[in-house]
Write an enzyme that holds these catalytic residues in place. Sequence first.
Site, PDB file in Angstrom:
ATOM      1  N   ALA A 100       0.896  -1.348   0.151  1.00 25.79           N
ATOM      2  CA  ALA A 100       0.069   0.177  -0.023  1.00 25.79           C
ATOM      3  C   ALA A 100       0.996   1.337   0.013  1.00 25.79           C
ATOM      4  O   ALA A 100       0.506   2.389  -0.357  1.00 25.79           O
ATOM      5  CB  ALA A 100      -0.818   0.034   1.227  1.00 25.79           C
ATOM      6  N   ASN A 129      -6.028   3.253  10.503  1.00 27.67           N
ATOM      7  CA  ASN A 129      -5.334   2.140  11.024  1.00 27.67           C
ATOM      8  C   ASN A 129      -5.087   2.337  12.410  1.00 27.67           C
ATOM      9  O   ASN A 129      -4.687   1.113  12.993  1.00 27.67           O
ATOM     10  CB  ASN A 129      -3.883   2.046  10.361  1.00 27.67           C
ATOM     11  CG  ASN A 129      -3.141   3.485  10.127  1.00 27.67           C
ATOM     12  OD1 ASN A 129      -3.695   4.212   9.576  1.00 27.67           O
ATOM     13  ND2 ASN A 129      -2.066   3.695  10.892  1.00 27.67           N
ATOM     14  N   GLN A 161      -6.513  -1.042   5.189  1.00 30.62           N
ATOM     15  CA  GLN A 161      -7.252  -1.457   6.568  1.00 30.62           C
ATOM     16  C   GLN A 161      -8.743  -1.778   6.027  1.00 30.62           C
ATOM     17  O   GLN A 161      -9.404  -2.531   7.196  1.00 30.62           O
ATOM     18  CB  GLN A 161      -7.259  -0.482   7.560  1.00 30.62           C
ATOM     19  CG  GLN A 161      -5.683  -0.124   8.282  1.00 30.62           C
ATOM     20  CD  GLN A 161      -4.878  -1.202   9.140  1.00 30.62           C
ATOM     21  OE1 GLN A 161      -5.598  -2.533   9.558  1.00 30.62           O
ATOM     22  NE2 GLN A 161      -3.903  -1.243   9.248  1.00 30.62           N
ATOM     23  N   GLY A 205      -1.724  -6.899   0.666  1.00 32.51           N
ATOM     24  CA  GLY A 205      -1.908  -8.327   1.271  1.00 32.51           C
ATOM     25  C   GLY A 205      -1.684  -8.678   2.620  1.00 32.51           C
ATOM     26  O   GLY A 205      -2.357  -9.500   3.267  1.00 32.51           O
ATOM     27  N   CYS A 246       4.010   1.998  12.122  1.00 36.46           N
ATOM     28  CA  CYS A 246       4.912   3.038  11.091  1.00 36.46           C
ATOM     29  C   CYS A 246       5.315   4.143  11.770  1.00 36.46           C
ATOM     30  O   CYS A 246       6.344   4.868  11.255  1.00 36.46           O
ATOM     31  CB  CYS A 246       4.006   3.313   9.925  1.00 36.46           C
ATOM     32  SG  CYS A 246       2.807   1.960   9.504  1.00 36.46           S
TER      33      CYS A 246
HETATM   34  C1  LIG Z   1      -0.217  -0.831   6.465  1.00 35.14           C
HETATM   35  C2  LIG Z   1      -0.735   0.448   5.809  1.00 35.14           C
HETATM   36  C3  LIG Z   1      -0.124   1.172   4.814  1.00 35.14           C
HETATM   37  C4  LIG Z   1       1.049   0.620   4.274  1.00 35.14           C
HETATM   38  O1  LIG Z   1       1.175  -0.776   3.685  1.00 35.14           O
HETATM   39  P1  LIG Z   1       2.405  -1.671   3.248  1.00 35.14           P
HETATM   40  O2  LIG Z   1       1.896  -2.650   2.433  1.00 35.14           O
HETATM   41  O3  LIG Z   1       2.641  -2.244   4.551  1.00 35.14           O
HETATM   42  O4  LIG Z   1       3.252  -0.710   2.605  1.00 35.14           O
HETATM   43  C5  LIG Z   1      -0.773   2.070   4.094  1.00 35.14           C
HETATM   44  N1  LIG Z   1      -1.741   2.535   4.753  1.00 35.14           N
HETATM   45  C6  LIG Z   1      -2.547   2.143   5.957  1.00 35.14           C
HETATM   46  C7  LIG Z   1      -3.787   2.635   6.175  1.00 35.14           C
HETATM   47  C8  LIG Z   1      -1.900   0.986   6.412  1.00 35.14           C
HETATM   48  O5  LIG Z   1      -2.466   0.453   7.759  1.00 35.14           O
END
Ligand SMILES: *Cc1c(COP(=O)(O)O)cnc(C)c1O
Length: 395
Positions: free
Chosen positions: A77, A157, A185, A206, A331
């Site tokens: 994402a 998230n 999410q 994924g 993050c």
């Molecule tokens: C985890 C997350 C991301 C990042 O996704 P990755 O596949 O780990 O790069 C982005 N946006 C939200 C809301 C997330 O929870």
Amino acid sequence: MRKLEHRPVYLDNHATTQMDQRVLDAMLPYFLDKFGNPHSDSHYFGWEASEAINISREQIANSIGANADEIVFTSGATEANNLALKGVARLFGKKKDHIITCVTEHPCVLESVRSLVDEGMRATYLNVNHDGLIDITELEQAITKDTLLVSVMAVQNEIGTIQPLSEIGEICHRNKVYFHSDGAQALGKIPIDVKKMNIDMMSITGHKVYGPMGCGALYIGKTPKVKLMPLFSGGGQERGIRSGTLPTPLCVGFGKTCELAIDLLAVESISIGRKRDLLLEKLTSELSGVHINGCMKHRVAGNLNLSIDKVDAESLIASLPDLAFSTGSACSSNSDSSYVLKEIGLSNSEIDSSMRIGLGRFSSDDQINYAGDRLIEEVRKIRNSRRSIFINAAE
Ligand SMILES: *Cc1c(COP(=O)(O)O)cnc(C)c1O
């Protein structure tokens, strides 16, 4: 790393999820026997890999109401969000230089917007209310004739709250503005229909839905057609939008993930929601001063973001190595405190006593009962020791 007698109970399903065995089973042949490059079109190995990717593209598209030719694979994402925002802004920024996003977006969206501002774009950040939701009229008022794109996430998230996607989509389309949504999410947690919701681009991944890490997708709508500038130069895979050899096993796994997500969505949101509600009820009936952060009504089933009065969340987490949970997003765990909780109006002390508990597909009743008992026990211990410190200080 500390050694533990038993593996802890996993309660951090917003950070990542355990892969489903069925997903791994689907992936395995593509690591060993069926290892061909899906872009090799002169022999059987390439064809079988490419066919598997076509099937997974269908499965992914299906899970969000898109068509297979509107799915572009990415590494996750983060990349999909970067591609959506930078891709559109770099192509159309000269004509329309205004982006609207929201203060509680994931860092990869906020940072992408920030770097676009460095490149000359202008940005408006929508606020959220105490529930964690944007105000639709604030969005309507923010749109001008220069607005190119609105980016508002589907599900937050940290607090699990669901933004009013259909309303946002309707406003965007009425104003001929692109609507991008970070659905990392949301996939498998709420029903998504990008066509009905007027979503032009959606980022998914994924590993938040029991699939492999390192594979995600950007849905890029064809009606109306979204054009964007690629981030990478290369062999022109993914219709020139995202160069690089597709990782067949990961793509196959992500496809299977999406198929399962849709099959299980209805049943799972009830069963996980029931466990979450039991845990909440247990905590609130045994402990005073337990508060929910963000609204309960528009929230995904697995999320519980709580603040517990007179308890420092970091200390609580440290005293519970047998439970795996966190104060907020993985993050931003190195930065000091949650900007999301600040934006919904929490005080610093409320933020310090806040924690995120994320239940998922593999959370069992026994695990949830155990987690509840342990949380209650440790909160009482922490509160008692605080009390005795105060009594000692008074003497
Ligand atoms: C985890 C997350 C991301 C990042 O996704 P990755 O596949 O780990 O790069 C982005 N946006 C939200 C809301 C997330 O929870």
